[in-house]
Design a protein around this motif. Structure first.
Motif, PDB file in Angstrom:
ATOM      1  N   GLY A   1      38.010  76.600   0.448  1.00  0.00           N
ATOM      2  CA  GLY A   1      37.178  76.088  -0.625  1.00  0.00           C
ATOM      3  C   GLY A   1      37.459  76.917  -1.867  1.00  0.00           C
ATOM      4  N   ILE A   2      37.526  76.253  -3.017  1.00  0.00           N
ATOM      5  CA  ILE A   2      37.836  76.956  -4.258  1.00  0.00           C
ATOM      6  C   ILE A   2      36.814  76.547  -5.306  1.00  0.00           C
ATOM      7  CG2 ILE A   2      39.524  77.256  -6.108  1.00  0.00           C
ATOM      8  CD1 ILE A   2      41.685  76.604  -4.001  1.00  0.00           C
ATOM      9  N   THR A   3      36.261  77.522  -5.990  1.00  0.00           N
ATOM     10  CA  THR A   3      35.319  77.230  -7.061  1.00  0.00           C
ATOM     11  C   THR A   3      35.567  78.187  -8.232  1.00  0.00           C
ATOM     12  OG1 THR A   3      32.988  76.978  -7.627  1.00  0.00           O
ATOM     13  CG2 THR A   3      33.527  78.710  -6.082  1.00  0.00           C
ATOM     14  N   VAL A   4      35.479  77.637  -9.425  1.00  0.00           N
ATOM     15  CA  VAL A   4      35.619  78.427 -10.647  1.00  0.00           C
ATOM     16  C   VAL A   4      34.526  77.959 -11.599  1.00  0.00           C
ATOM     17  CG1 VAL A   4      37.125  79.111 -12.541  1.00  0.00           C
ATOM     18  CG2 VAL A   4      38.111  78.602 -10.317  1.00  0.00           C
ATOM     19  N   SER A   5      33.667  78.862 -12.011  1.00  0.00           N
ATOM     20  CA  SER A   5      32.517  78.558 -12.841  1.00  0.00           C
ATOM     21  C   SER A   5      32.916  78.238 -14.285  1.00  0.00           C
ATOM     22  CB  SER A   5      31.583  79.761 -12.838  1.00  0.00           C
ATOM     23  OG  SER A   5      30.568  79.617 -13.798  1.00  0.00           O
ATOM     24  N   LYS A   6      32.053  77.521 -14.979  1.00  0.00           N
ATOM     25  CA  LYS A   6      32.286  77.231 -16.400  1.00  0.00           C
ATOM     26  C   LYS A   6      32.254  78.497 -17.249  1.00  0.00           C
ATOM     27  CE  LYS A   6      30.724  72.484 -16.841  1.00  0.00           C
ATOM     28  NZ  LYS A   6      29.790  71.586 -17.532  1.00  0.00           N
ATOM     29  N   LYS A   7      31.666  79.560 -16.729  1.00  0.00           N
ATOM     30  CA  LYS A   7      31.637  80.833 -17.448  1.00  0.00           C
ATOM     31  C   LYS A   7      33.048  81.394 -17.631  1.00  0.00           C
ATOM     32  CE  LYS A   7      27.149  82.315 -15.736  1.00  0.00           C
ATOM     33  NZ  LYS A   7      26.454  83.327 -14.929  1.00  0.00           N
TER      34      LYS A   7
ATOM     35  N   ALA B   1      36.687  85.769 -14.220  1.00  0.00           N
ATOM     36  CA  ALA B   1      37.360  85.753 -15.516  1.00  0.00           C
ATOM     37  C   ALA B   1      38.576  86.669 -15.547  1.00  0.00           C
ATOM     38  CB  ALA B   1      36.381  86.141 -16.620  1.00  0.00           C
ATOM     39  N   SER B   2      38.572  87.723 -14.762  1.00  0.00           N
ATOM     40  CA  SER B   2      39.702  88.654 -14.768  1.00  0.00           C
ATOM     41  C   SER B   2      40.950  88.044 -14.134  1.00  0.00           C
ATOM     42  CB  SER B   2      39.321  89.947 -14.039  1.00  0.00           C
ATOM     43  OG  SER B   2      38.981  89.672 -12.695  1.00  0.00           O
ATOM     44  N   GLY B   3      40.818  86.902 -13.474  1.00  0.00           N
ATOM     45  CA  GLY B   3      41.957  86.273 -12.822  1.00  0.00           C
ATOM     46  C   GLY B   3      42.714  85.296 -13.683  1.00  0.00           C
ATOM     47  N   ILE B   4      42.263  85.075 -14.895  1.00  0.00           N
ATOM     48  CA  ILE B   4      42.884  84.054 -15.741  1.00  0.00           C
ATOM     49  C   ILE B   4      44.350  84.374 -16.011  1.00  0.00           C
ATOM     50  CG2 ILE B   4      42.860  82.990 -18.035  1.00  0.00           C
ATOM     51  CD1 ILE B   4      39.815  83.335 -17.997  1.00  0.00           C
TER      52      ILE B   4
ATOM     53  N   GLY C   1      35.890  79.674 -18.265  1.00  0.00           N
ATOM     54  CA  GLY C   1      36.631  79.058 -19.364  1.00  0.00           C
ATOM     55  C   GLY C   1      36.458  77.554 -19.366  1.00  0.00           C
ATOM     56  N   ASN C   2      37.240  76.909 -20.225  1.00  0.00           N
ATOM     57  CA  ASN C   2      37.150  75.454 -20.317  1.00  0.00           C
ATOM     58  C   ASN C   2      37.864  74.802 -19.130  1.00  0.00           C
ATOM     59  OD1 ASN C   2      39.876  75.559 -20.881  1.00  0.00           O
ATOM     60  ND2 ASN C   2      39.636  75.204 -23.072  1.00  0.00           N
ATOM     61  N   ALA C   3      37.880  73.478 -19.091  1.00  0.00           N
ATOM     62  CA  ALA C   3      38.420  72.748 -17.941  1.00  0.00           C
ATOM     63  C   ALA C   3      39.890  73.063 -17.701  1.00  0.00           C
ATOM     64  CB  ALA C   3      38.228  71.253 -18.146  1.00  0.00           C
ATOM     65  N   VAL C   4      40.649  73.246 -18.760  1.00  0.00           N
ATOM     66  CA  VAL C   4      42.076  73.540 -18.617  1.00  0.00           C
ATOM     67  C   VAL C   4      42.268  74.878 -17.904  1.00  0.00           C
ATOM     68  CG1 VAL C   4      44.199  74.010 -19.886  1.00  0.00           C
ATOM     69  CG2 VAL C   4      42.686  72.171 -20.646  1.00  0.00           C
ATOM     70  N   VAL C   5      41.516  75.869 -18.306  1.00  0.00           N
ATOM     71  CA  VAL C   5      41.610  77.205 -17.698  1.00  0.00           C
ATOM     72  C   VAL C   5      41.158  77.158 -16.247  1.00  0.00           C
ATOM     73  CG1 VAL C   5      40.666  79.550 -17.780  1.00  0.00           C
ATOM     74  CG2 VAL C   5      41.363  78.416 -19.892  1.00  0.00           C
ATOM     75  N   ARG C   6      40.035  76.498 -15.991  1.00  0.00           N
ATOM     76  CA  ARG C   6      39.514  76.419 -14.616  1.00  0.00           C
ATOM     77  C   ARG C   6      40.492  75.700 -13.700  1.00  0.00           C
ATOM     78  NH1 ARG C   6      34.935  74.560 -17.369  1.00  0.00           N
ATOM     79  NH2 ARG C   6      35.035  72.582 -16.266  1.00  0.00           N
TER      80      ARG C   6
ATOM     81  N   PHE D   1      39.322  87.305  -8.107  1.00  0.00           N
ATOM     82  CA  PHE D   1      38.525  86.389  -7.300  1.00  0.00           C
ATOM     83  C   PHE D   1      37.662  87.173  -6.324  1.00  0.00           C
ATOM     84  CE2 PHE D   1      42.537  87.086  -5.157  1.00  0.00           C
ATOM     85  CZ  PHE D   1      42.143  87.425  -3.872  1.00  0.00           C
ATOM     86  N   VAL D   2      36.717  86.460  -5.729  1.00  0.00           N
ATOM     87  CA  VAL D   2      35.915  86.970  -4.624  1.00  0.00           C
ATOM     88  C   VAL D   2      36.270  86.100  -3.427  1.00  0.00           C
ATOM     89  CG1 VAL D   2      33.578  87.248  -3.719  1.00  0.00           C
ATOM     90  CG2 VAL D   2      34.048  87.721  -6.127  1.00  0.00           C
ATOM     91  N   LEU D   3      36.511  86.703  -2.293  1.00  0.00           N
ATOM     92  CA  LEU D   3      36.840  85.959  -1.078  1.00  0.00           C
ATOM     93  C   LEU D   3      35.680  86.053  -0.100  1.00  0.00           C
ATOM     94  CD1 LEU D   3      38.908  84.438   0.726  1.00  0.00           C
ATOM     95  CD2 LEU D   3      39.590  86.676   1.582  1.00  0.00           C
ATOM     96  N   LEU D   4      35.186  84.889   0.311  1.00  0.00           N
ATOM     97  CA  LEU D   4      34.162  84.823   1.343  1.00  0.00           C
ATOM     98  C   LEU D   4      34.784  84.157   2.562  1.00  0.00           C
ATOM     99  CD1 LEU D   4      31.156  83.477  -0.753  1.00  0.00           C
ATOM    100  CD2 LEU D   4      31.665  85.836  -0.184  1.00  0.00           C
TER     101      LEU D   4
END
Length: 93
Positions: free
Chosen positions: A26-32, A70-73, A34-39, A4-7
């Motif tokens: 606040g938490i955000t995970v892009s569609k890049k 993606a490396s956090g999956i 993975g799919n909704a289950v992964v996010r 992750f990146v922490l701001l």
């Protein structure tokens, strides 16, 4: 590489209610990533991580934003915990 990146942004005096030193997350995970289950799985892990660590070493009166990578999956939770501690120590300086 961290999962992750922490701001962190300290809120200005005008944005704070009287004596409001609450930490916000606040938490955000892009569609890049993975799919909704992964996010959603990543977001659940980030919420658990924030609930565990922010009360102890978070910055009072600040907004904390976790951006999933993606490396956090499949990264072990202990590694995420150490990454978060390192990031919070770095930001606190």
């Amino acid at each position: 590489m961290p999962g992750f990146v922490l701001l962190v942004r300290k809120r200005a005096a005008g944005e704070l209610a009287s004596a409001d030193q609450a930490m916000r997350i606040g938490i955000t995970v892009s569609k890049k990533v993975g799919n909704a289950v992964v996010r959603n799985r990543m977001k659940r892990r980030f919420r658990a991580l924030a609930a565990e660590m922010l009360p102890e070493i978070g910055i009072a009166g600040a907004d904390h934003v976790l951006i999933g990578r993606a490396s956090g999956i499949e990264r072990p939770f202990d590694d995420l915990r150490s990454d978060m501690a390192k990031a919070l120590r770095k930001v606190a300086r």
